[in-house]
Design a protein around this motif. Structure first.
Motif, PDB file in Angstrom:
ATOM      1  N   GLU A   8      -7.557   9.300   2.458  1.00  0.00           N
ATOM      2  CA  GLU A   8      -8.785   8.681   2.974  1.00  0.00           C
ATOM      3  C   GLU A   8      -9.915   9.703   3.017  1.00  0.00           C
ATOM      4  N   ALA A   9      -9.594  10.908   3.470  1.00  0.00           N
ATOM      5  CA  ALA A   9     -10.615  11.955   3.527  1.00  0.00           C
ATOM      6  C   ALA A   9     -11.077  12.344   2.123  1.00  0.00           C
ATOM      7  N   TRP A  10     -10.157  12.415   1.162  1.00  0.00           N
ATOM      8  CA  TRP A  10     -10.548  12.734  -0.218  1.00  0.00           C
ATOM      9  C   TRP A  10     -11.481  11.658  -0.770  1.00  0.00           C
ATOM     10  N   ARG A  11     -11.265  10.406  -0.410  1.00  0.00           N
ATOM     11  CA  ARG A  11     -12.172   9.345  -0.874  1.00  0.00           C
ATOM     12  C   ARG A  11     -13.569   9.549  -0.289  1.00  0.00           C
ATOM     13  N   ARG A  12     -13.631   9.988   0.960  1.00  0.00           N
ATOM     14  CA  ARG A  12     -14.941  10.269   1.575  1.00  0.00           C
ATOM     15  C   ARG A  12     -15.607  11.458   0.894  1.00  0.00           C
ATOM     16  N   VAL A  13     -14.812  12.468   0.536  1.00  0.00           N
ATOM     17  CA  VAL A  13     -15.346  13.613  -0.208  1.00  0.00           C
ATOM     18  C   VAL A  13     -15.916  13.116  -1.535  1.00  0.00           C
ATOM     19  N   ALA A  14     -15.157  12.280  -2.232  1.00  0.00           N
ATOM     20  CA  ALA A  14     -15.583  11.763  -3.534  1.00  0.00           C
ATOM     21  C   ALA A  14     -16.908  11.019  -3.428  1.00  0.00           C
ATOM     22  N   ALA A  15     -17.127  10.328  -2.331  1.00  0.00           N
ATOM     23  CA  ALA A  15     -18.366   9.572  -2.152  1.00  0.00           C
ATOM     24  C   ALA A  15     -19.588  10.484  -2.084  1.00  0.00           C
ATOM     25  N   ARG A  49     -14.442  13.169  -9.587  1.00  0.00           N
ATOM     26  CA  ARG A  49     -13.184  12.709 -10.186  1.00  0.00           C
ATOM     27  C   ARG A  49     -11.999  13.503  -9.647  1.00  0.00           C
ATOM     28  N   LYS A  50     -12.161  14.797  -9.424  1.00  0.00           N
ATOM     29  CA  LYS A  50     -11.069  15.604  -8.843  1.00  0.00           C
ATOM     30  C   LYS A  50     -10.713  15.108  -7.446  1.00  0.00           C
ATOM     31  N   ALA A  51     -11.729  14.803  -6.642  1.00  0.00           N
ATOM     32  CA  ALA A  51     -11.470  14.313  -5.285  1.00  0.00           C
ATOM     33  C   ALA A  51     -10.800  12.940  -5.327  1.00  0.00           C
ATOM     34  N   LEU A  52     -11.255  12.062  -6.220  1.00  0.00           N
ATOM     35  CA  LEU A  52     -10.618  10.753  -6.352  1.00  0.00           C
ATOM     36  C   LEU A  52      -9.163  10.898  -6.782  1.00  0.00           C
ATOM     37  N   GLU A  53      -8.906  11.807  -7.704  1.00  0.00           N
ATOM     38  CA  GLU A  53      -7.526  12.000  -8.155  1.00  0.00           C
ATOM     39  C   GLU A  53      -6.637  12.504  -7.027  1.00  0.00           C
ATOM     40  N   ARG A  54      -7.139  13.435  -6.227  1.00  0.00           N
ATOM     41  CA  ARG A  54      -6.350  13.910  -5.089  1.00  0.00           C
ATOM     42  C   ARG A  54      -6.094  12.775  -4.105  1.00  0.00           C
ATOM     43  N   GLY A  55      -7.103  11.932  -3.915  1.00  0.00           N
ATOM     44  CA  GLY A  55      -6.933  10.778  -3.041  1.00  0.00           C
ATOM     45  C   GLY A  55      -5.895   9.812  -3.579  1.00  0.00           C
ATOM     46  N   ASP A  97      -3.709   0.879  -2.497  1.00  0.00           N
ATOM     47  CA  ASP A  97      -4.860   1.783  -2.392  1.00  0.00           C
ATOM     48  C   ASP A  97      -4.866   2.775  -3.554  1.00  0.00           C
ATOM     49  N   ALA A  98      -3.689   3.246  -3.930  1.00  0.00           N
ATOM     50  CA  ALA A  98      -3.591   4.165  -5.068  1.00  0.00           C
ATOM     51  C   ALA A  98      -4.066   3.483  -6.338  1.00  0.00           C
ATOM     52  N   ALA A  99      -3.629   2.246  -6.564  1.00  0.00           N
ATOM     53  CA  ALA A  99      -4.031   1.516  -7.771  1.00  0.00           C
ATOM     54  C   ALA A  99      -5.541   1.351  -7.811  1.00  0.00           C
ATOM     55  N   ARG A 100      -6.142   0.930  -6.699  1.00  0.00           N
ATOM     56  CA  ARG A 100      -7.597   0.760  -6.664  1.00  0.00           C
ATOM     57  C   ARG A 100      -8.314   2.072  -6.975  1.00  0.00           C
ATOM     58  N   THR A 101      -7.791   3.166  -6.432  1.00  0.00           N
ATOM     59  CA  THR A 101      -8.424   4.468  -6.653  1.00  0.00           C
ATOM     60  C   THR A 101      -8.266   4.917  -8.098  1.00  0.00           C
TER      61      THR A 101
END
Length: 148
Positions: free
Chosen positions: A63-70, A78-84, A96-100
């Motif tokens: 969840e935090a990585w998705r906020r970083v990606a934003a 893309r790196k932050a989304l991948e970690r998320g 959630d993984a599939a959506r990301t």
């Protein structure tokens, strides 16, 4: 605002120091305190994601990585989304993984991201569908809700 920024920065430094010394519980406490003070600051979100990840709190880290990606763009986003996405997989949150992964695919057009998304969608109970193949990368409109 200035005091909050200074306090947030000091707590980020403390979290990083504790993390380097292998004290993940103390690192998380400092990162969470920084997040309480400055929830939208990129350095705070990055240390929050990192400490949660190291401590094994995979879903919270994702969840935090998705906020970083934003707050990032291009390759760093893309790196932050991948970690998320990987964090959601590790936490068993396949929808959630599939959506990301699909969001990442739409930005990158990398077929590996689409394959990862399809695999996660198959493991989840969601009707998460792969976006159509396109020649242009676009951002998904249906981001999952943040649970931080």
């Amino acid at each position: 605002r200035d005091d909050a920024t200074r306090l947030g920065g000091a707590l980020v430094e403390l979290a990083q120091l504790r993390l380097r010394r292998g004290k993940s519980a103390e690192a998380i406490a400092a990162a969470e305190a920084a997040f309480a003070v400055e929830p939208d600051a990129l350095p705070v979100l990055e240390v929050l994601a990192e400490t949660r990840e190291v401590a094994g709190h995979r879903a919270a880290a994702a969840e935090a990585w998705r906020r970083v990606a934003a707050l990032k763009s291009g390759g760093e986003r893309r790196k932050a989304l991948e970690r998320g996405a990987r964090g959601f997989v590790d936490a068993g949150r396949h929808e959630d993984a599939a959506r990301t992964w699909f969001e990442l695919f739409q930005e990158s057009n990398d077929p590996r991201h689409r394959s990862e998304g399809e695999a996660c969608a198959a493991r989840g109970s969601s009707a998460a569908a792969a976006p159509p193949l396109t020649s242009e990368a676009t951002v998904a409109d249906d981001e999952p809700a943040e649970r931080t």
